[in-house]
Design a protein around this motif. Structure first.
Motif, mmCIF file in Angstrom:
data_model
loop_
_atom_site.group_PDB
_atom_site.id
_atom_site.type_symbol
_atom_site.label_atom_id
_atom_site.label_comp_id
_atom_site.label_asym_id
_atom_site.label_seq_id
_atom_site.Cartn_x
_atom_site.Cartn_y
_atom_site.Cartn_z
ATOM 1 N N LEU A 109 14.354 -5.846 -6.050
ATOM 2 C CA LEU A 109 14.088 -6.945 -6.982
ATOM 3 C C LEU A 109 14.854 -6.779 -8.287
ATOM 4 C CD1 LEU A 109 10.250 -7.408 -6.401
ATOM 5 C CD2 LEU A 109 12.083 -8.990 -5.775
ATOM 6 N N GLY A 110 15.104 -5.520 -8.682
ATOM 7 C CA GLY A 110 15.911 -5.290 -9.872
ATOM 8 C C GLY A 110 17.315 -5.852 -9.708
ATOM 9 N N HIS A 111 17.879 -5.710 -8.499
ATOM 10 C CA HIS A 111 19.210 -6.258 -8.225
ATOM 11 C C HIS A 111 19.161 -7.782 -8.125
ATOM 12 C CE1 HIS A 111 20.785 -2.283 -7.734
ATOM 13 N NE2 HIS A 111 20.055 -2.020 -6.654
ATOM 14 N N VAL A 112 18.160 -8.287 -7.403
ATOM 15 C CA VAL A 112 18.060 -9.734 -7.193
ATOM 16 C C VAL A 112 17.814 -10.466 -8.512
ATOM 17 C CG1 VAL A 112 16.700 -11.548 -6.076
ATOM 18 C CG2 VAL A 112 17.310 -9.487 -4.798
ATOM 19 N N SER A 113 17.042 -9.858 -9.396
ATOM 20 C CA SER A 113 16.743 -10.501 -10.679
ATOM 21 C C SER A 113 18.000 -10.724 -11.520
ATOM 22 C CB SER A 113 15.745 -9.652 -11.476
ATOM 23 O OG SER A 113 14.508 -9.557 -10.801
ATOM 24 N N ALA A 114 19.049 -9.958 -11.243
ATOM 25 C CA ALA A 114 20.304 -10.124 -11.984
ATOM 26 C C ALA A 114 20.936 -11.487 -11.737
ATOM 27 C CB ALA A 114 21.278 -9.013 -11.605
ATOM 28 N N LEU A 115 20.491 -12.188 -10.705
ATOM 29 C CA LEU A 115 21.005 -13.539 -10.442
ATOM 30 C C LEU A 115 20.727 -14.471 -11.621
ATOM 31 C CD1 LEU A 115 19.865 -13.956 -6.722
ATOM 32 C CD2 LEU A 115 22.199 -13.568 -7.527
ATOM 33 N N LEU A 116 19.691 -14.159 -12.400
ATOM 34 C CA LEU A 116 19.338 -15.003 -13.542
ATOM 35 C C LEU A 116 20.344 -14.893 -14.684
ATOM 36 C CD1 LEU A 116 15.504 -14.216 -13.690
ATOM 37 C CD2 LEU A 116 16.554 -16.326 -12.876
ATOM 38 N N LEU A 117 21.158 -13.845 -14.661
ATOM 39 C CA LEU A 117 22.039 -13.571 -15.793
ATOM 40 C C LEU A 117 23.381 -14.292 -15.713
ATOM 41 C CD1 LEU A 117 21.445 -9.712 -16.062
ATOM 42 C CD2 LEU A 117 20.222 -11.546 -17.253
ATOM 43 N N TYR A 118 23.699 -14.852 -14.552
ATOM 44 C CA TYR A 118 25.040 -15.400 -14.367
ATOM 45 C C TYR A 118 25.000 -16.889 -14.041
ATOM 46 C CZ TYR A 118 26.225 -10.466 -14.115
ATOM 47 O OH TYR A 118 26.363 -9.125 -14.393
ATOM 48 N N ARG A 119 26.003 -17.609 -14.538
ATOM 49 C CA ARG A 119 26.162 -19.044 -14.288
ATOM 50 C C ARG A 119 27.610 -19.316 -13.882
ATOM 51 N NH1 ARG A 119 21.731 -18.134 -15.109
ATOM 52 N NH2 ARG A 119 20.125 -19.249 -16.277
ATOM 53 N N PRO A 120 27.912 -19.617 -12.643
ATOM 54 C CA PRO A 120 26.985 -19.576 -11.512
ATOM 55 C C PRO A 120 26.907 -18.163 -10.924
ATOM 56 C CG PRO A 120 29.087 -20.434 -10.786
ATOM 57 C CD PRO A 120 29.223 -20.185 -12.267
ATOM 58 N N PRO A 121 25.816 -17.804 -10.295
ATOM 59 C CA PRO A 121 25.675 -16.437 -9.758
ATOM 60 C C PRO A 121 26.630 -16.165 -8.605
ATOM 61 C CG PRO A 121 23.828 -17.824 -9.080
ATOM 62 C CD PRO A 121 24.592 -18.603 -10.099
ATOM 63 N N PRO A 150 0.796 -1.232 0.000
ATOM 64 C CA PRO A 150 0.000 0.000 0.000
ATOM 65 C C PRO A 150 0.827 1.280 0.000
ATOM 66 C CG PRO A 150 -0.036 -1.042 2.159
ATOM 67 C CD PRO A 150 0.648 -2.005 1.246
ATOM 68 N N ASN A 151 2.038 1.217 0.535
ATOM 69 C CA ASN A 151 2.873 2.404 0.645
ATOM 70 C C ASN A 151 3.748 2.562 -0.595
ATOM 71 O OD1 ASN A 151 5.577 3.783 1.491
ATOM 72 N ND2 ASN A 151 4.131 4.382 3.089
ATOM 73 N N ALA A 152 3.674 3.743 -1.238
ATOM 74 C CA ALA A 152 4.409 3.967 -2.489
ATOM 75 C C ALA A 152 5.920 3.879 -2.283
ATOM 76 C CB ALA A 152 4.045 5.337 -3.063
ATOM 77 N N ARG A 153 6.426 4.374 -1.166
ATOM 78 C CA ARG A 153 7.865 4.314 -0.919
ATOM 79 C C ARG A 153 8.328 2.868 -0.734
ATOM 80 N NH1 ARG A 153 10.876 7.781 3.753
ATOM 81 N NH2 ARG A 153 10.542 5.968 5.064
ATOM 82 N N ASP A 154 7.501 2.077 -0.046
ATOM 83 C CA ASP A 154 7.830 0.656 0.103
ATOM 84 C C ASP A 154 7.877 -0.032 -1.260
ATOM 85 O OD1 ASP A 154 7.970 0.942 2.807
ATOM 86 O OD2 ASP A 154 5.988 0.080 3.227
ATOM 87 N N ARG A 155 6.919 0.316 -2.124
ATOM 88 C CA ARG A 155 6.901 -0.294 -3.455
ATOM 89 C C ARG A 155 8.176 0.030 -4.218
ATOM 90 N NH1 ARG A 155 1.467 1.475 -3.377
ATOM 91 N NH2 ARG A 155 1.941 3.232 -4.763
ATOM 92 N N ARG A 156 8.596 1.280 -4.162
ATOM 93 C CA ARG A 156 9.822 1.677 -4.867
ATOM 94 C C ARG A 156 11.040 0.958 -4.294
ATOM 95 N NH1 ARG A 156 7.370 6.847 -4.488
ATOM 96 N NH2 ARG A 156 8.689 7.350 -2.683
ATOM 97 N N THR A 157 11.095 0.860 -2.977
ATOM 98 C CA THR A 157 12.241 0.205 -2.331
ATOM 99 C C THR A 157 12.350 -1.251 -2.751
ATOM 100 O OG1 THR A 157 12.123 1.671 -0.399
ATOM 101 C CG2 THR A 157 13.254 -0.440 -0.109
ATOM 102 N N TYR A 158 11.218 -1.952 -2.729
ATOM 103 C CA TYR A 158 11.249 -3.375 -3.072
ATOM 104 C C TYR A 158 11.446 -3.603 -4.567
ATOM 105 C CZ TYR A 158 10.358 -5.330 1.524
ATOM 106 O OH TYR A 158 10.499 -5.729 2.827
ATOM 107 N N GLU A 159 10.902 -2.739 -5.377
ATOM 108 C CA GLU A 159 11.117 -2.884 -6.820
ATOM 109 C C GLU A 159 12.584 -2.682 -7.179
ATOM 110 O OE1 GLU A 159 8.329 -0.211 -8.579
ATOM 111 O OE2 GLU A 159 6.602 -1.531 -8.265
ATOM 112 N N GLU A 160 13.228 -1.751 -6.485
ATOM 113 C CA GLU A 160 14.670 -1.545 -6.702
ATOM 114 C C GLU A 160 15.453 -2.776 -6.234
ATOM 115 O OE1 GLU A 160 18.281 1.494 -5.373
ATOM 116 O OE2 GLU A 160 16.199 1.952 -4.850
#
Length: 260
Positions: free
Chosen positions: A146-158, A134-144
């Motif tokens: 997740l942007g870093h965490v999603s990079a784990l998909l790009l590397y073998r092995p991460p 519900p909180n816009a700042r929380d949404r921005r924090t978590y989306e940022e």
């Protein structure tokens, strides 16, 4: 008549609660997030749901509030993010129970990595979960985040990508375990830290504020022990502070040195 310490044992329900908290912590330190989440939902359901009344504090005195969030929505997301990290993992992190040379041969091992499609599906669900905050700042924090965490998909092995090392470390697991444990204690109305730690932090904070506000001690008033120029430590209550200088900050190490 001398005072004696109360040596009565802890109630059985308190012992059982401690065992359950330790089991949840152990699962998280092993990267077994789903097992930890299931046990948490079963034994301490209010931690992730926020439902039900919290027990009243044991006294009216001020209490220590956990430094990490106890918001159920944040806890659910943090557990899901950690589960995603564990799904991307290809080997146990250094310092984890899995790499302990004293561990038994049947110790849990890292599960096989999921397929690319399954990992992408997990990541998509995480973004959807973050967007429901519900909180816009929380949404921005978590989306940022997740942007870093999603990079784990790009590397073998991460694990070999230095920029992602903090996500793959055992310290990350320990931080999640500590947050969940603090949230359990908070929801159960239990002290999050010991009284000794609480009073140490309280004392340090008060003296720090007085120092920052440049408050001067009254003549003869006790002040925290200080470290003289010769490298020694002044005795507690006997430190001399020049009139033009504020009271010193409290240092737990200087305090212990002065008492030894």
């Amino acid at each position: 008549m001398s005072a004696t310490l109360d040596s009565s044992p802890l109630p059985e329900d308190a012992l059982q609660e401690a065992r359950k908290r330790e089991e949840i912590r152990r699962h998280l330190l092993l990267g077994e997030v789903d097992a930890a989440t299931d046990l948490l939902a079963r034994e301490f359901p209010s931690v992730l749901s926020g439902e039900g009344e919290m027990p009243a504090p044991a006294s009216s005195r001020s209490t220590y509030v956990p430094r990490t969030s106890v918001d159920p929505a944040h806890l659910v997301l943090n557990l899901r993010i950690q589960a995603f990290i564990e799904a991307c993992r290809t080997r146990p992190p250094p310092g984890s129970p899995e790499t302990d040379t004293t561990a038994t041969s049947d110790a849990p091992q890292t599960a096989p990595r999921l397929s690319e499609e399954e990992l992408i599906a997990k990541g998509t669900k995480l973004y959807a979960l973050a967007k429901r905050l519900p909180n816009a700042r929380d949404r921005r924090t978590y989306e940022e985040e997740l942007g870093h965490v999603s990079a784990l998909l790009l590397y073998r092995p991460p694990e070999d990508e230095r920029s992602l090392a903090k996500y793959m470390s055992q310290a990350r697991r320990a931080a999640v375990a500590e947050q969940i444990n603090s949230a359990i204690l908070y929801r159960m109305g239990r002290p999050v830290i010991s009284r000794l730690e609480y009073y140490t932090r309280y004392t340090s904070t008060i003296w720090s504020f007085m120092h920052d506000l440049r408050i001067k001690a009254k003549p003869g008033a006790p002040v925290p022990p200080t470290k003289p120029a010769d490298g020694g430590v002044s005795q507690q209550g006997k430190a001399t502070v020049p009139e033009e200088q504020p009271v010193p900050q409290f240092s737990i190490q200087d305090f212990l040195d002065a008492r030894s």
